[in-house]
Design an enzyme around this catalytic site. Structure first.
Site, PDB file in Angstrom:
ATOM      1  N   ALA A  81       5.157   7.623  -6.819  1.00 54.18           N
ATOM      2  CA  ALA A  81       4.101   7.225  -6.745  1.00 54.18           C
ATOM      3  C   ALA A  81       3.435   6.333  -5.745  1.00 54.18           C
ATOM      4  O   ALA A  81       4.206   5.635  -5.013  1.00 54.18           O
ATOM      5  CB  ALA A  81       3.438   6.246  -8.378  1.00 54.18           C
ATOM      6  N   ASP A  82       2.257   6.326  -5.210  1.00 49.44           N
ATOM      7  CA  ASP A  82       1.441   5.826  -4.615  1.00 49.44           C
ATOM      8  C   ASP A  82       0.239   5.726  -4.155  1.00 49.44           C
ATOM      9  O   ASP A  82      -0.529   5.851  -5.191  1.00 49.44           O
ATOM     10  CB  ASP A  82       1.943   6.333  -3.167  1.00 49.44           C
ATOM     11  CG  ASP A  82       2.249   5.741  -2.149  1.00 49.44           C
ATOM     12  OD1 ASP A  82       3.057   5.391  -1.697  1.00 49.44           O
ATOM     13  OD2 ASP A  82       0.634   5.549  -1.213  1.00 49.44           O
ATOM     14  N   GLN A  83      -0.072   4.296  -3.627  1.00 54.35           N
ATOM     15  CA  GLN A  83      -1.702   4.177  -3.758  1.00 54.35           C
ATOM     16  C   GLN A  83      -2.225   4.243  -2.424  1.00 54.35           C
ATOM     17  O   GLN A  83      -1.951   3.292  -0.731  1.00 54.35           O
ATOM     18  CB  GLN A  83      -1.464   3.037  -4.173  1.00 54.35           C
ATOM     19  CG  GLN A  83      -3.552   2.149  -4.613  1.00 54.35           C
ATOM     20  CD  GLN A  83      -3.057   1.331  -5.565  1.00 54.35           C
ATOM     21  OE1 GLN A  83      -2.897  -0.077  -5.035  1.00 54.35           O
ATOM     22  NE2 GLN A  83      -4.064   1.395  -6.580  1.00 54.35           N
TER      23      GLN A  83
END
Length: 205
Positions: A81-83
């Protein structure tokens, strides 16, 4: 007690983020964590040559994290996951120190920005599911004194956030408007993730 998670091995989160781990545990999932160990800045530089938009960049980073760990554990279900935060197309990164945090909040004050959160599930060194979510947030106008007070109250943990705020804490005082799912704001779109896990047959519910 009935089991929600159906695979014999726990979900492997390709991150050491306490926030993402907390979201997964609160949803009743059995999770282990492992640092992906990728060079995010190098991936971003390569993505810049492809003219990826911020949401696609978040997806690329999430997939690379999942793949890095999946290659080491091909028999496991791995979540990356990344933002990415963008304001008028400009991508922001986690601040290096308090001065950078202050400068970043000053630039975002009184403006709307987007938080793009993306995830990828990998099995056997291959991405099998991708998902994402976007939240739109507007900081209220802030004086230098207000920013300094917030940074004093919030402490050094704000340096772990790309937006230099934590909505679940003192960061809520910075905002004029928040549009979007709470888990997306925290960096992991939980509803799309659970839907993806159900498609893979990983959830009994």
């Amino acid at each position: 007690m009935p089991a929600l998670w159906t695979p014999s091995e726990k979900l492997l989160l390709a991150s050491t983020s306490a926030t993402r781990l907390g979201l997964l545990v609160s949803a009743g999932l059995f999770v282990e964590t492992q640092n992906a160990g990728i060079d995010e800045r190098a991936i971003e530089e390569a993505a810049a040559h492809e003219a990826l938009d911020p949401l696609s960049l978040a997806g690329r980073l999430a997939a690379e994290k999942a793949l890095a760990v999946s290659r080491r554990h091909p028999d496991r279900v791995v979540l990356g996951a990344d933002q990415v935060l963008d304001c008028d197309g400009e991508v922001f990164h986690k601040p290096a120190d308090r001065a950078a945090a202050h400068a970043q909040l000053k630039r975002l004050a009184g403006r709307q920005h987007n938080l793009h959160s993306a995830g990828a599930l990998a099995i056997g060194g291959q991405v099998v599911e991708r998902f994402s979510g976007t939240a739109r947030l507007t900081l209220r106008p802030l004086t230098d004194e207000a920013i300094d007070l917030y940074l004093d109250l919030a402490g050094p943990d704000v340096l772990k956030s790309v937006g230099v705020y934590q909505l679940e804490g003192f960061g809520i005082h910075l905002f004029e408007a928040v549009e979007g799912d709470h888990s997306t704001i925290l960096g992991l779109p939980l509803l799309p993730l659970l839907a993806a896990l159900r498609r893979l047959g990983c959830l009994a519910l």
